[in-house]
Write a protein that holds these residues in place. Sequence first.
Motif, PDB file in Angstrom:
ATOM      1  N   LEU A   1      18.952  42.176  93.266  1.00 54.81           N
ATOM      2  CA  LEU A   1      19.184  40.968  92.474  1.00 54.81           C
ATOM      3  C   LEU A   1      19.617  41.424  91.088  1.00 54.81           C
ATOM      4  O   LEU A   1      18.865  42.092  90.384  1.00 54.81           O
ATOM      5  N   VAL A   2      20.859  41.108  90.722  1.00 58.79           N
ATOM      6  CA  VAL A   2      21.438  41.588  89.466  1.00 58.79           C
ATOM      7  C   VAL A   2      21.872  40.388  88.635  1.00 58.79           C
ATOM      8  O   VAL A   2      22.489  39.451  89.156  1.00 58.79           O
ATOM      9  N   MET A   3      21.568  40.425  87.341  1.00 60.28           N
ATOM     10  CA  MET A   3      22.003  39.359  86.445  1.00 60.28           C
ATOM     11  C   MET A   3      22.524  39.957  85.148  1.00 60.28           C
ATOM     12  O   MET A   3      21.877  40.808  84.540  1.00 60.28           O
ATOM     13  N   TYR A   4      23.719  39.512  84.740  1.00 59.39           N
ATOM     14  CA  TYR A   4      24.284  39.845  83.431  1.00 59.39           C
ATOM     15  C   TYR A   4      24.115  38.625  82.524  1.00 59.39           C
ATOM     16  O   TYR A   4      24.174  37.477  82.981  1.00 59.39           O
ATOM     17  N   SER A   5      23.994  38.864  81.242  1.00 58.35           N
ATOM     18  CA  SER A   5      23.795  37.765  80.300  1.00 58.35           C
ATOM     19  C   SER A   5      25.046  36.941  80.076  1.00 58.35           C
ATOM     20  O   SER A   5      24.976  35.840  79.519  1.00 58.35           O
TER      21      SER A   5
END
Length: 502
Positions: free
Chosen positions: A179-183
Amino acid sequence: MTIRLSLLALLVCLLAPIAPSDATAADRLALVIGNAKYPDADAPLKEPVNDARSVAEELKRDGFTVDIGENLTADGMHKALERLYGRIKPGNVALIFFSGFGIQSNRQSFMIPVDAQIWTEADVRRDGISLETVLGEFNNRGAGVKIALIDASRRNPYERRFRSFSAGLAPVIAPNGSLVMYSAALSSVMSDNGGDHSLFVQELLKEIRVPDLMAEETLNRTRVGVTRASRSEQVPWISSSLAEDFSFIPGAKAVAALPQQPAAEPPPAQPSAPSKAEAPKSEPPKTEPPKTEPPKAELPKAEPPKAELPKVDTLPIPPPPAVRPNNEPPTPAPPALADDPTIKMLNQKIAENPDDSGALYRRGQVYASKGAYDFAIKDFGDTIRLNPKDVEAYNNRCWVRAVVGELQSALRDCNEALRLRPNFVDALDSRGLVNLKSGMTKNAIADFDAALKINPRLTSSLYGRGLARQRSGAVSDGEVDINNAKAMDPNIVKEFADYGVR
């Protein structure tokens, strides 16, 4: 009776649900990094350290064993990662949070240590920490859930040292169970808001504390909150391949997604171009936010570069007013520049070897990035004197001369760079700026077109072409380019204003 009790106990054990991956604190491991003090930046970043501390405290409350690092060098980041890798056991949750500068290179995203020495794109891969490599190592160690929360979509101080890379971060190729999240959205950059915490972390901390949410829903709600609070100027990016339920709060059970109040609907899109005074706003989040990046403004499609580039060796550019006499040496460097640690180091190298063309070129880049254009022009000139085929020095001197208004000299430099390296996208972009400032709009459009065929996400060429199109009478087409460029980089208007172009 004893046998019956034993059988009953065995049956209970067999029927009991298998504990999820977030059952115990020992199963949850996190590395939190906040990098703020980059020597090459004009000033320390205000948000990363506070963000890292707050995220670390929240993760501890949620049962994570947390290792926190502030202003880590490359050696410090590698050691912290090795400690984390060594603790991972099969089935664990492994999480990394990073706030600082990030750069994409060769379609990978790199987290940048505070002591990185970045002068070329190859230096990014040498000094940066690849996010894909970190997630791959999590997977190799057997982590069942792999999470990366990256707040690094910032305009970085290395940008003008090499101009062929794309802004922002790249999509990550992550192993299953990630699970990857960029701002912010892919290939876009955001400015810090100047507060104690970034908008991304503010919303993340708010949503992590909501009970009975799975992690994917927590991050989707974070994206909705950031999008609304920024009025769609900042839209985080999420990628998920989780194969099991996971919640940041231990013991949470999967429930139906909580309904979101939709943002106010904008008026229907008009076929004409948007108003000059307002950048296009992306569609507001729906009731159930998707797990992939929301649609962005349509950008030019990549095409192979044309065989022949525009020939402008003899442009009729009117001579500009002199910026300074040609033979007059620049005034002494201001104390702030003389005390800059990078310039000090380069000054020492040049004092030891005045013919160190690499150090001269790098010092010129630092001078240019800090607005000391006279010093930059001199250093690039000395670099070319030592190496007449240094195409990068020609291109950078072209760009600096364009900024200060030495347009005839700038044009000669860009033409020489393109003679030495045809299809050199940076030189096409620089020559486009020269033509734009000279009033040669058709030639500017031709140069920006050629640059965008090679790199469709080169924001400066997209914005420059928009201005040139407007000046040539194609107002609607120009508005599309300008608004697309502003959506990719909200700082692009100020950047061109600093070049003397509005």
